[in-house]
Motif scaffolding. Structure first.
Motif, PDB file in Angstrom:
ATOM      1  N   LEU A 259      13.405  33.834 -45.553  1.00 28.20           N
ATOM      2  CA  LEU A 259      12.218  34.402 -46.172  1.00 28.20           C
ATOM      3  C   LEU A 259      11.500  35.341 -45.204  1.00 28.20           C
ATOM      4  O   LEU A 259      11.048  36.430 -45.594  1.00 28.20           O
ATOM      5  CB  LEU A 259      11.269  33.285 -46.608  1.00 28.20           C
ATOM      6  CG  LEU A 259       9.949  33.719 -47.261  1.00 28.20           C
ATOM      7  CD1 LEU A 259      10.225  34.506 -48.542  1.00 28.20           C
ATOM      8  CD2 LEU A 259       9.069  32.511 -47.557  1.00 28.20           C
ATOM      9  N   GLY A 260      11.394  34.931 -43.935  1.00 34.97           N
ATOM     10  CA  GLY A 260      10.789  35.797 -42.922  1.00 34.97           C
ATOM     11  C   GLY A 260      11.559  37.090 -42.753  1.00 34.97           C
ATOM     12  O   GLY A 260      10.968  38.169 -42.598  1.00 34.97           O
ATOM     13  N   TYR A 261      12.896  37.003 -42.800  1.00 34.20           N
ATOM     14  CA  TYR A 261      13.734  38.200 -42.699  1.00 34.20           C
ATOM     15  C   TYR A 261      13.493  39.143 -43.871  1.00 34.20           C
ATOM     16  O   TYR A 261      13.361  40.357 -43.698  1.00 34.20           O
ATOM     17  CB  TYR A 261      15.204  37.782 -42.648  1.00 34.20           C
ATOM     18  CG  TYR A 261      16.174  38.927 -42.838  1.00 34.20           C
ATOM     19  CD1 TYR A 261      16.449  39.800 -41.788  1.00 34.20           C
ATOM     20  CD2 TYR A 261      16.805  39.126 -44.057  1.00 34.20           C
ATOM     21  CE1 TYR A 261      17.329  40.858 -41.955  1.00 34.20           C
ATOM     22  CE2 TYR A 261      17.691  40.175 -44.237  1.00 34.20           C
ATOM     23  CZ  TYR A 261      17.943  41.040 -43.187  1.00 34.20           C
ATOM     24  OH  TYR A 261      18.816  42.091 -43.357  1.00 34.20           O
ATOM     25  N   ARG A 262      13.385  38.573 -45.073  1.00 38.36           N
ATOM     26  CA  ARG A 262      13.139  39.391 -46.265  1.00 38.36           C
ATOM     27  C   ARG A 262      11.768  40.057 -46.212  1.00 38.36           C
ATOM     28  O   ARG A 262      11.603  41.213 -46.597  1.00 38.36           O
ATOM     29  CB  ARG A 262      13.247  38.517 -47.514  1.00 38.36           C
ATOM     30  CG  ARG A 262      14.601  37.859 -47.716  1.00 38.36           C
ATOM     31  CD  ARG A 262      15.605  38.783 -48.321  1.00 38.36           C
ATOM     32  NE  ARG A 262      15.285  39.095 -49.712  1.00 38.36           N
ATOM     33  CZ  ARG A 262      16.094  39.797 -50.518  1.00 38.36           C
ATOM     34  NH1 ARG A 262      17.255  40.238 -50.051  1.00 38.36           N
ATOM     35  NH2 ARG A 262      15.745  40.058 -51.756  1.00 38.36           N
ATOM     36  N   ILE A 263      10.758  39.298 -45.743  1.00 38.35           N
ATOM     37  CA  ILE A 263       9.412  39.851 -45.647  1.00 38.35           C
ATOM     38  C   ILE A 263       9.366  40.986 -44.633  1.00 38.35           C
ATOM     39  O   ILE A 263       8.753  42.029 -44.863  1.00 38.35           O
ATOM     40  CB  ILE A 263       8.404  38.747 -45.258  1.00 38.35           C
ATOM     41  CG1 ILE A 263       8.269  37.739 -46.405  1.00 38.35           C
ATOM     42  CG2 ILE A 263       7.048  39.336 -44.913  1.00 38.35           C
ATOM     43  CD1 ILE A 263       7.426  36.533 -46.075  1.00 38.35           C
ATOM     44  N   ARG A 264      10.048  40.797 -43.490  1.00 37.18           N
ATOM     45  CA  ARG A 264      10.064  41.825 -42.451  1.00 37.18           C
ATOM     46  C   ARG A 264      10.712  43.118 -42.968  1.00 37.18           C
ATOM     47  O   ARG A 264      10.322  44.213 -42.573  1.00 37.18           O
ATOM     48  CB  ARG A 264      10.822  41.304 -41.223  1.00 37.18           C
ATOM     49  CG  ARG A 264      10.965  42.286 -40.090  1.00 37.18           C
ATOM     50  CD  ARG A 264       9.601  42.720 -39.551  1.00 37.18           C
ATOM     51  NE  ARG A 264       8.853  41.588 -39.039  1.00 37.18           N
ATOM     52  CZ  ARG A 264       8.952  41.136 -37.799  1.00 37.18           C
ATOM     53  NH1 ARG A 264       9.774  41.705 -36.942  1.00 37.18           N
ATOM     54  NH2 ARG A 264       8.204  40.129 -37.393  1.00 37.18           N
ATOM     55  N   ASN A 265      11.684  42.999 -43.861  1.00 38.35           N
ATOM     56  CA  ASN A 265      12.381  44.165 -44.401  1.00 38.35           C
ATOM     57  C   ASN A 265      11.815  44.633 -45.735  1.00 38.35           C
ATOM     58  O   ASN A 265      12.416  45.462 -46.410  1.00 38.35           O
ATOM     59  CB  ASN A 265      13.874  43.844 -44.561  1.00 38.35           C
ATOM     60  CG  ASN A 265      14.578  43.707 -43.227  1.00 38.35           C
ATOM     61  OD1 ASN A 265      14.978  44.680 -42.613  1.00 38.35           O
ATOM     62  ND2 ASN A 265      14.705  42.476 -42.749  1.00 38.35           N
ATOM     63  N   GLY A 266      10.664  44.072 -46.129  1.00 32.08           N
ATOM     64  CA  GLY A 266       9.991  44.533 -47.337  1.00 32.08           C
ATOM     65  C   GLY A 266      10.623  44.089 -48.634  1.00 32.08           C
ATOM     66  O   GLY A 266      10.332  44.656 -49.688  1.00 32.08           O
ATOM     67  N   LYS A 267      11.474  43.074 -48.584  1.00 29.61           N
ATOM     68  CA  LYS A 267      12.130  42.589 -49.801  1.00 29.61           C
ATOM     69  C   LYS A 267      11.624  41.178 -50.104  1.00 29.61           C
ATOM     70  O   LYS A 267      12.178  40.193 -49.634  1.00 29.61           O
ATOM     71  CB  LYS A 267      13.645  42.573 -49.616  1.00 29.61           C
ATOM     72  CG  LYS A 267      14.221  43.955 -49.289  1.00 29.61           C
ATOM     73  CD  LYS A 267      15.710  43.878 -48.997  1.00 29.61           C
ATOM     74  CE  LYS A 267      16.266  45.242 -48.643  1.00 29.61           C
ATOM     75  NZ  LYS A 267      17.718  45.190 -48.319  1.00 29.61           N
TER      76      LYS A 267
END
Length: 201
Positions: free
Chosen positions: A67-75
Motif C-alpha cells: 500500500l505504501g508503494y502504491r501511495i508513493r507512486n500515486g496509485k
C-alpha cells in the motif's frame, strides 16, 4: 564523613541522570513490544495456531508495504474507494477526515499542509513558547501550543498574525525542544535575536 556522603550522592545523581535517557528508550521499546504481543496473543487466541497467526502478520506487513508503494507512486485506487465510502458515514467521516489532516501536517504529506513553527506569547504577555501552525485563514493563525514534556498534550489557540514571531525551527526541532524541556534548543540564537527585539524598550 559528611563530605564522603555528599560525594556519594553526587555520584549517584550523576549516574542516575546518565541512565535516564536509556531508560526512556527502553520503556518505549517495551511499550511497543507489549502492544505487538497483545495483538499477537489476541489473533492467536482466536485461531489457536501459531502458523496461521504468523502468516496473518506476514500478510499484513506485506500488504501495508504494498500500500505504501502504491501511495508513493500515486496509485491508490483501493484507498480512494475506501475514502468514498467512509465519507458517507456521518460520524466516522469526520473522525477520518480530521485524523488524516493531523497526520498529514506532522508527516509533511501534501503541499498545502502547513509545517511552520512560530513563537507566541502564551499564557501571558512576555512569556514566549513555540507553537505549531495547524491552519491559516488570512491574518488569522490557528496554533497548537504543546506542553512539556509530552507534546501530544497542549492547547489550540487562534491569534492575529501580529501576535506571532516567525521561527527558524522545524517541526522536529520544536518537538525535541518540548520533549527535552528546553535542553535541546538548536535555534537558541535565532530565538534570542527575534524575541529580544519584541521586548518593550
Amino acid at each position: 564523613m559528611k563530605e564522603t556522603i555528599r560525594k556519594f550522592f553526587d555520584y549517584f545523581l550523576l549516574g542516575t541522570l546518565s541512565v535516564l535517557p536509556i531508560l526512556v528508550v527502553v520503556q518505549i521499546v517495551v511499550l511497543i513490544e507489549r502492544l505487538l504481543r497483545d495483538v499477537f496473543r489476541g489473533v492467536h487466541g482466536y485461531y489457536e495456531n501459531y502458523w496461521i497467526t504468523a502468516l496473518l502478520f506476514a500478510v499484513t506487513i506485506l500488504a501495508l508495504g504494498f500500500l505504501g508503494y502504491r501511495i508513493r507512486n500515486g496509485k491508490t485506487y483501493i484507498l480512494t474507494l475506501l475514502e468514498v465510502y467512509l465519507e458517507k458515514l456521518p460520524i466516522l467521516s469526520t473522525v477520518y477526515r480530521v485524523s488524516k489532516k493531523l497526520i498529514g501536517i506532522f508527516s509533511g504529506d501534501g503541499q498545502n499542509a502547513p509545517r511552520e513553527v512560530v513563537y507566541v506569547e502564551y499564557p501571558k504577555d512576555g512569556v514566549w513558547v513555540p507553537a505549531y501552525v495547524t491552519n491559516q485563514m488570512g491574518d488569522l493563525y490557528v496554533l497548537y501550543v504543546p506542553t512539556s514534556p509530552n507534546p501530544t498534550s497542549g492547547f489550540t489557540v487562534m491569534v492575529h498574525r501580529s501576535k506571532i514571531v516567525k521561527s527558524a525551527m522545524t517541526f522536529e526541532e520544536a518537538s525535541s525542544f518540548v520533549i527535552s524541556v528546553g535542553v535541546d534548543f538548536s535555534k537558541v540564537d535565532d530565538a534570542a535575536t527575534k524575541l529580544i527585539s519584541q521586548q518593550p524598550q
